[in-house]
Design an enzyme around this catalytic site. Structure first.
Site, PDB file in Angstrom:
ATOM      1  N   ASP A 137     -10.862 -15.590 -15.775  1.00  0.00           N
ATOM      2  CA  ASP A 137     -11.693 -15.948 -14.695  1.00  0.00           C
ATOM      3  C   ASP A 137     -12.737 -17.018 -15.003  1.00  0.00           C
ATOM      4  OD1 ASP A 137     -12.122 -15.422 -11.993  1.00  0.00           O
ATOM      5  OD2 ASP A 137     -13.994 -14.768 -12.649  1.00  0.00           O
ATOM      6  N   ASN A 169       0.027   4.522  -0.664  1.00  0.00           N
ATOM      7  CA  ASN A 169      -0.433   5.878  -0.328  1.00  0.00           C
ATOM      8  C   ASN A 169      -1.014   5.868   1.024  1.00  0.00           C
ATOM      9  OD1 ASN A 169      -2.851   4.494  -0.477  1.00  0.00           O
ATOM     10  ND2 ASN A 169      -3.863   5.818  -2.255  1.00  0.00           N
ATOM     11  N   ASP A 207      -3.601   4.157   2.517  1.00  0.00           N
ATOM     12  CA  ASP A 207      -5.022   4.341   2.888  1.00  0.00           C
ATOM     13  C   ASP A 207      -5.503   2.836   3.533  1.00  0.00           C
ATOM     14  OD1 ASP A 207      -4.817   2.514   0.612  1.00  0.00           O
ATOM     15  OD2 ASP A 207      -6.611   3.871  -0.534  1.00  0.00           O
ATOM     16  N   ASP A 223       0.909  -1.243  -0.067  1.00  0.00           N
ATOM     17  CA  ASP A 223       0.009   0.034  -0.037  1.00  0.00           C
ATOM     18  C   ASP A 223       0.885   1.272   0.098  1.00  0.00           C
ATOM     19  OD1 ASP A 223      -1.735   2.014   0.621  1.00  0.00           O
ATOM     20  OD2 ASP A 223      -1.987   1.597   2.843  1.00  0.00           O
ATOM     21  N   GLU A 256      -8.441 -20.390 -15.686  1.00  0.00           N
ATOM     22  CA  GLU A 256      -9.058 -20.738 -14.340  1.00  0.00           C
ATOM     23  C   GLU A 256     -10.302 -21.452 -14.698  1.00  0.00           C
ATOM     24  OE1 GLU A 256     -11.383 -19.388 -10.422  1.00  0.00           O
ATOM     25  OE2 GLU A 256     -11.935 -18.821 -12.224  1.00  0.00           O
TER      26      GLU A 256
END
Ligand code: NOJ
Length: 573
Positions: free
Chosen positions: A229, A45, A47, A43, A293
């Site tokens: 997916d 930034n 947040d 992460d 997948e």
């Protein structure tokens, strides 16, 4: 030849791979591919949610680890009803993760380090906030806008019953009924997953054209491939017939206890789609690839997705489901190698991903072949040390097998599942849709520990006062932090680094497996050769002697003797 459109000048600049190799030399045949779950990788930034700039900041780590490619789970615009597998805009980055410029920067930085980049494509369903679905809801029944999805009238006198009996993979009905603008009840729409993930209608040529355009959008930007997916779900059986079986995302489909083909999975029509996509990829340079997948069984049906004119790879879920058991693992390896040989494709090897309980934890349960759908504090807790020993040993098996190997972020740290997440922080829609009966997948999606000290264990980088990570990390994660393991002899991270370096030096991915007869799986010991390397892994309960005259190259435990204890594995030369 490369097809570059006007807005892809950047892609032209950033791609450093123009190696259209002979088909049997393509990079993906033996690549080690690292799965990044962007929400939980790094992460930048502060947040509390991972982002693309975070990925860029950790590319040196991945290069040092020795992987060949990264696959990123979805980072597209999405209301995040299924952690981004509900895409509202296939051509943009969700502000949670950054923007397209961050993507381009990450891609260029990865390529500059010799890392290929695979992105996720979610073609079975969109988000209900995708402009097509919003338009469909506002459009009249039977309109062209509705034809992009699967809308049907209900059964029963007033259409009050769903059009068929299909159940959502996440629990509950696979159909949701709409309310018309005048307040009366209207048609139903199909969603094999959450009600915020309406299934697209792949009978509609417009859907084909749009998804091919999405492929080109990312290919033009320079991506090296796509993980597809629910690759087995796009086409549904004609007439959407009722079905009495049960479908799970991971374990496949059964009817009356037997493996079965559901009317919404693995239909013949899906292959035509992948033959068309194969042609799209061929227009581009650099051996671009598709990995399916497709949770279908047996493996002979999986390899139909990787016939020469379809995709390049498919996840090998038989291997993933084998658990810690010599006979099951050896038969999964035999079956996989035989099945892929029949279609001339490489095998893949994968033990964990963002949909499974981490194998480090599964292998520490009383049944190490079990496949729980998440683990909560009320359920059996793993023996963490045993699970870790077995996970390290299984890495030595996996990485010595010919073909392409996948690492799920954190595997290289020996990271366990978070098995005591409280219900109130769980976000997997499967948890909510089954009223908590299914614990769900949050436990394998917890943000990575980069440092043993500090806020969010370094997940939020150098942010002064980062927000809480989107899922809490268990206390134990501090022990697995990357900075503790970096340079520490015997750590799982160092084991992985050395293993990947040896795998590359000995070209094991491109090698050939030979069962050497030193041991038999029925005795709980697996033993095979790949080129100069002999692998011995002890799944049993008794120690075995290592063969004389061979040097130990790598070992999953710190044992220095010539006896291989249970749950230990070696590479010998
Ligand atoms: C498979 C993905 O891996 C999973 O995370 C997702 O929930 C379903 N497909 C639906 O897109």
């Amino acid at each position: 030849m490369s097809q570059i459109t006007s807005d892809s000048a950047l892609a032209t600049r950033s791609r450093e791979f123009d190696d259209d190799s002979a088909p049997d030399q393509a990079w993906w045949r033996d690549a080690v591919i690292y799965q990044i779950y962007p929400r939980s990788f790094a992460d930048a930034n502060g947040d509390g949610m991972g982002d693309l700039a975070g990925v860029t900041s950790r590319l040196d780590y991945l290069q040092q680890l020795g992987v060949d490619a990264i696959w990123l789970s979805p980072f597209y615009r999405s209301p995040q009803a299924d952690a981004g597998y509900d895409v509202a805009d296939y051509r943009d980055v969700d502000p949670l993760f950054g923007n397209l410029a961050d993507f381009d920067e990450m891609l260029a930085a990865a390529h500059a380090r010799g890392l290929r980049v695979i992105v996720d494509l979610v073609p079975n369903h969109t988000s209900d906030e995708h402009e097509w679905f919003v338009e469909a809801l506002a459009a009249p029944e039977g309109s062209a806008a509705r034809e992009r999805y699967i809308f049907r009238d209900g059964k029963g006198e007033h259409g009050e019953l769903p059009p068929n009996n299909w159940q959502s993979i996440f629990g509950g009905d696979a159909w949701t009924r709409l309310t018309r603008p005048d307040g009366t009840a209207g048609q139903w729409y199909l969603h094999l997953f959450d009600s915020k993930q309406p299934d697209l209608n792949w009978e509609n040529p417009e859907v084909h054209a749009e998804m091919e355009a999405v492929l080109r959008f990312w290919l033009d930007r320079g991506v090296d491939g796509f993980r597809v997916d629910v690759a087995h779900g796009l086409v549904k059986a004609e007439g959407l017939p009722d079905w009495s079986g049960a479908a799970a995302m991971v374990e496949g489909q059964t009817e009356g206890g037997e493996k079965a083909i559901a009317p919404f999975f693995d239909q013949e029509g899906v292959h035509e789609i992948y033959r068309a996509w194969n042609k799209v990829l061929k227009e581009y340079d650099g051996d671009r690839m598709l990995v399916a997948e497709a949770w279908v069984e047996p493996i002979e049906r999986i390899v139909r997705y990787i016939r020469a004119d379809e995709m390049q790879q498919a996840f090998n879920f038989e291997f993933l489901l084998a658990g810690w058991d010599a006979e099951r693992v050896s038969s999964a390896i035999r079956n996989s190698l035989a099945a892929v040989e029949a279609v001339g494709a490489p095998s893949t090897w994968v033990l964990s991903n963002h949909d499974t309980v981490r194998h480090t934890t599964r292998f520490g349960l009383s049944d190490p072949t079990g496949f729980p759908k998440g683990i909560s504090a009320e359920e059996e807790q793993p023996d963490e040390a045993l699970g870790l020993a077995r996970a390290r040993a299984s890495a030595l098996i996996k990485m010595a097998l010919p073909g392409s190997s996948y690492i799920y972020q954190g595997d290289e740290l020996g990271l366990p599942e978070h098995t005591t997440l409280p219900a109130e922080v769980r976000q997997d829609p499967a948890f909510a849709r089954t009223a908590g009966k299914e614990t769900g997948r949050d436990g394998c999606r917890v943000p990575l520990p980069w440092s043993s000290q500090g806020a969010a264990l370094g997940f939020s980088g150098s942010s002064a006062a980062p927000a809480q990570p989107w899922l809490p990390q268990p206390e134990s994660f501090a022990r697995y932090a990357a900075d503790l393991q970096d340079g520490t002899p015997g750590s799982t991270l160092e084991l992985y680094r050395r293993m990947l370096a040896l795998r590359s030096a000995e070209k094991l991915g491109a090698g050939t497996l030979v069962w050497n007869g030193l041991h038999q799986p029925t005795d709980g010991v697996l033993s095979f050769d790949n080129g100069p390397v002999t692998v011995v892994a002890n799944f049993g309960s008794a120690a075995v002697e290592l063969p004389a005259g061979k040097t130990v190259l790598l070992r999953s435990s710190d044992d220095a003797s010539r006896t291989l204890a249970p749950n230990d594995a070696v590479w010998l030369r």
